[in-house]
Write an enzyme that holds these catalytic residues in place. Structure first.
Site, short mmCIF file in Angstrom:
data_model
loop_
_atom_site.label_atom_id
_atom_site.label_comp_id
_atom_site.label_asym_id
_atom_site.label_seq_id
_atom_site.Cartn_x
_atom_site.Cartn_y
_atom_site.Cartn_z
N HIS A 268 -0.46 -1.56 -2.21
CA HIS A 268 1.02 -1.96 -2.78
C HIS A 268 0.87 -3.36 -2.99
O HIS A 268 1.80 -4.10 -3.43
CB HIS A 268 2.07 -1.46 -1.77
CG HIS A 268 1.93 -2.38 -0.50
ND1 HIS A 268 1.49 -1.57 0.66
CD2 HIS A 268 2.55 -3.19 -0.31
CE1 HIS A 268 2.00 -2.48 1.81
NE2 HIS A 268 2.33 -3.53 1.28
N ASP B 131 -2.57 3.97 0.47
CA ASP B 131 -2.18 2.64 0.45
C ASP B 131 -3.42 1.49 0.65
O ASP B 131 -3.22 0.66 1.12
CB ASP B 131 -1.08 2.28 1.23
CG ASP B 131 -0.24 1.04 0.99
OD1 ASP B 131 -0.65 0.49 -0.57
OD2 ASP B 131 0.59 0.41 1.78
N SER C 154 0.87 -8.11 4.69
CA SER C 154 0.15 -6.88 4.23
C SER C 154 -1.12 -6.91 3.51
O SER C 154 -1.55 -7.98 2.79
CB SER C 154 1.03 -6.05 2.96
OG SER C 154 1.91 -5.14 3.34
#
Length: 266
Positions: free
Chosen positions: A93, A126, A207
């Protein structure tokens, strides 16, 4: 699952009540370009073994800020070097907005910048791998194990929250085997990651960065935070962009390593 995403904003992807994937900062907040290297992360060189300072010294040269842009928006996240020839592990993402015709730039601790290309992505876990070329003296991280983690053990998170590259935070493993839904902004992925829960401060932009044990080994990839819904119900907008509330989630490195190996080999 509601998801909100505005142009020029890599939104925090909603996955179930209160859980957000940290796709990156909008760039609208304050940016401190001094970076961690100017704040003494590597200036001592004699930090006690097993200390947060020692972990920061070992890992910081291997952690990059990923600046991503594409037709659907822009944002930033983190990643870390896993090979001397330029492979970098991160979240899907983080890079998906720049995967098809977009641009991805890796910024290293010493300020060096390099264009990165997506090697492969797996939205269901992910995980993504990007690669930089033309960068000498890369320092890969040491990958640890996540199958023998213990609740209560100390960990360190490194990344670029709100574009503050090289940020180091510490905490503990709060819990294990948390079912947190993985996936990107499309919202159609249903894979649930067996996540590590930590109270180390994790914010938008973290992230893709590493969660590390006190031996300096990567044991997870910081990927999501719990963020309560605002009173107005707004989600993912810059005004209500969630931050750290002491509940963060990381993809176990054992799972991430398998996915990354498959991506690189294919």
């Amino acid at each position: 699952n509601q998801r909100a995403c505005t142009d020029h904003q890599a939104a925090e992807h909603e996955d179930g009540p209160g859980t957000k994937h940290l796709a990156g900062d909008t760039g609208e907040g304050h940016r401190d370009d001094a970076g961690a290297s100017d704040h003494g992360v590597q200036q001592t060189g004699n930090a006690p073994a097993g200390s947060v300072e020692a972990v920061a010294q070992k890992l910081s040269p291997s952690v990059v800020e990923l600046q991503v842009s594409g037709q659907q928006g822009a944002g930033e996240g983190s990643g870390f070097v896993i090979s001397t020839d330029g492979y970098i592990l991160t979240n899907n993402h983080v890079v998906e907005v720049g995967a098809n015709g977009g641009q991805i730039q890796a910024v290293f601790q010493d300020g060096k910048k390099a264009a990165a290309k997506v090697v492969g992505r797996d939205p269901t876990t992910d995980i993504a791998v990007v690669k930089v070329t033309g960068v000498a003296n890369l320092t890969p991280v040491e990958l640890g194990r996540s199958d023998d983690l213990r609740v209560g053990q100390s960990v360190v998170a490194i990344g670029s929250p709100f574009e503050l590259a090289g940020t180091v935070t510490s905490g503990i493993v709060s819990s294990l085997h948390r079912p947190v839904r993985a996936g990107g902004s499309s919202g159609d992925q249903t894979t649930v990651m067996d996540a590590i829960q930590t109270d180390a401060a994790i914010n938008p932009g973290n992230s893709g960065g590493p969660l590390v044990n006190m031996a300096g080994q990567v044991i997870g990839i910081n990927s999501a935070i719990y963020s309560p819904q605002s009173a107005s119900g707004g989600q993912g907008q810059s005004e209500s962009q969630g931050g750290n509330v002491g509940i963060g989630f990381a993809i176990p490195i054992d799972q991430a390593r398998r996915t990354a190996d498959t991506i690189i080999k294919s």
